[in-house]
Design a protein around this motif. Structure first.
Motif, short mmCIF file in Angstrom:
data_model
loop_
_atom_site.label_atom_id
_atom_site.label_comp_id
_atom_site.label_asym_id
_atom_site.label_seq_id
_atom_site.Cartn_x
_atom_site.Cartn_y
_atom_site.Cartn_z
N PRO A 123 -34.52 21.88 6.99
CA PRO A 123 -33.83 21.28 8.38
C PRO A 123 -34.81 20.79 9.34
N LEU A 124 -35.91 21.58 9.17
CA LEU A 124 -37.18 21.12 10.13
C LEU A 124 -37.75 19.65 9.56
N VAL A 125 -37.79 19.57 8.33
CA VAL A 125 -38.30 18.35 7.73
C VAL A 125 -37.34 17.29 8.18
N ASP A 126 -36.13 17.69 7.76
CA ASP A 126 -34.96 16.45 8.04
C ASP A 126 -34.71 16.18 9.59
N ALA A 127 -35.08 17.10 10.48
CA ALA A 127 -34.90 16.80 11.99
C ALA A 127 -35.78 15.95 12.20
N VAL A 128 -37.23 16.19 12.04
CA VAL A 128 -38.41 15.57 12.50
C VAL A 128 -38.53 14.03 11.91
N THR A 129 -37.83 14.05 10.59
CA THR A 129 -37.82 12.92 10.09
C THR A 129 -36.61 11.76 10.78
N ALA A 130 -35.59 12.38 10.93
CA ALA A 130 -34.46 11.68 11.79
C ALA A 130 -34.96 11.46 12.90
N LEU A 131 -35.60 12.17 13.77
CA LEU A 131 -36.04 11.95 15.01
C LEU A 131 -36.93 10.63 15.25
N LEU A 132 -37.76 10.76 14.09
CA LEU A 132 -38.93 9.62 14.13
C LEU A 132 -38.20 8.27 13.66
N ASP A 133 -37.28 8.41 12.74
CA ASP A 133 -36.58 7.18 12.43
C ASP A 133 -35.91 6.67 13.30
N GLN A 141 -33.85 22.12 18.09
CA GLN A 141 -32.51 21.83 18.45
C GLN A 141 -31.68 21.02 17.48
N ARG A 142 -32.48 19.91 17.01
CA ARG A 142 -31.87 19.10 16.11
C ARG A 142 -31.64 19.70 14.79
N ALA A 143 -32.60 20.68 14.34
CA ALA A 143 -32.51 21.28 12.78
C ALA A 143 -31.64 22.62 13.18
N ARG A 144 -31.20 23.12 14.29
CA ARG A 144 -30.18 24.27 14.35
C ARG A 144 -31.04 25.44 13.94
N VAL A 145 -32.22 25.75 14.15
CA VAL A 145 -33.05 26.81 13.63
C VAL A 145 -33.69 27.36 15.13
N SER A 146 -34.02 28.45 14.77
CA SER A 146 -34.78 29.12 16.00
C SER A 146 -36.36 28.73 16.11
N ARG A 147 -36.82 28.92 17.24
CA ARG A 147 -38.33 28.45 17.38
C ARG A 147 -39.05 29.58 16.59
N PRO A 148 -38.88 30.84 16.37
CA PRO A 148 -39.57 31.67 15.41
C PRO A 148 -39.62 30.94 14.14
N THR A 149 -38.32 30.36 13.83
CA THR A 149 -38.27 29.81 12.25
C THR A 149 -39.50 28.65 12.34
#
Length: 227
Positions: free
Chosen positions: A13-23, A38-46
């Motif tokens: 989800p982190l990889v997908d989120a930052v890819t989408a944001l930059l795209d 927030q985009r990945a819907r995971v926590s900051r500790p994750t």
């Protein structure tokens, strides 16, 4: 690729989120951990379980996308002639770069030195191990090593591609021209003989002239199927 990608359930989800944001064109200089989680819907500790900061995540994402692009290079281009290898490899790579221009320029803006080094290292390794120019680079005499020569060729290629992405108004329309240009420059700079260059010129569909190497070397030393 980092071993961290093996744990895909929380990392993907982190990889997908930052890819989408930059795209999508998010300003790379203002991209934050908060935006990504927030985009990945995971926590900051994750996030911090895998990455120390945004540049380290971006580096991972760039490497994954680059590896995915190279995996689509036609198998017929690998281990065959330089013409087939260069056109098959660079056509696939440059088309992907042009289609995802916004992403790659953002990646370079966030972490230019590290990402450029990763790209150079990756391309250098492929030139030595998967390219018909590998034997040419290995046989050339000099104080430097084959790896250093391959790094030099890859660095010039990456720099030219970065400039092309940054300045071209229609990069997709320029792909063919850039493929021909890079193919010619790499062949000429590799230490290929005049005979090898002439053979490639005669076999290549490219319209860009391939310059003649100023040094004559016996054709018998040429690797098989460079043309």
């Amino acid at each position: 690729m980092s071993d961290r990608v093996q744990d895909g359930r929380s990392l993907a989800p982190l990889v997908d989120a930052v890819t989408a944001l930059l795209d999508e064109g998010v300003d790379p200089h203002h991209l934050s951990v908060t935006d990504v989680v927030q985009r990945a819907r995971v926590s900051r500790p994750t996030f911090y379980k895998y990455f120390k900061d945004i540049p380290s995540l971006v580096r991972e994402v760039a490497l994954q996308r680059m590896e995915a692009t190279f995996s689509r290079v036609p198998q017929a281009a690998l281990g065959e002639s330089w013409t087939a290898f260069a056109r098959g490899t660079f056509m696939t790579l440059l088309t992907d770069l042009a289609e995802h221009r916004r992403f790659y320029l953002a990646v370079l803006a966030i972490s230019p030195a590290i990402v450029m080094t990763d790209f150079i290292t990756y391309l250098s390794r492929r030139l030595l191990t998967s390219s018909p120019l590998g034997p040419v680079i290995h046989r050339r005499k000099g104080p430097d090593t084959p790896r250093q020569r391959a790094d030099f060729l890859a660095a010039g290629t990456v720099w030219l591609v970065q400039q092309w992405l940054a300045t071209s108004t229609e990069p997709l329309e320029d792909v063919e021209e850039m493929v021909d240009r890079l193919s010619s420059l790499l062949l000429f700079s590799s230490g290929a003989t005049e005979q090898e260059i002439a053979a490639v010129r005669s076999a290549s569909p490219a319209s860009t002239p391939i310059p003649t190497h100023p040094r004559t070397t016996p054709a018998g030393t040429s690797p098989e199927r460079i043309a």
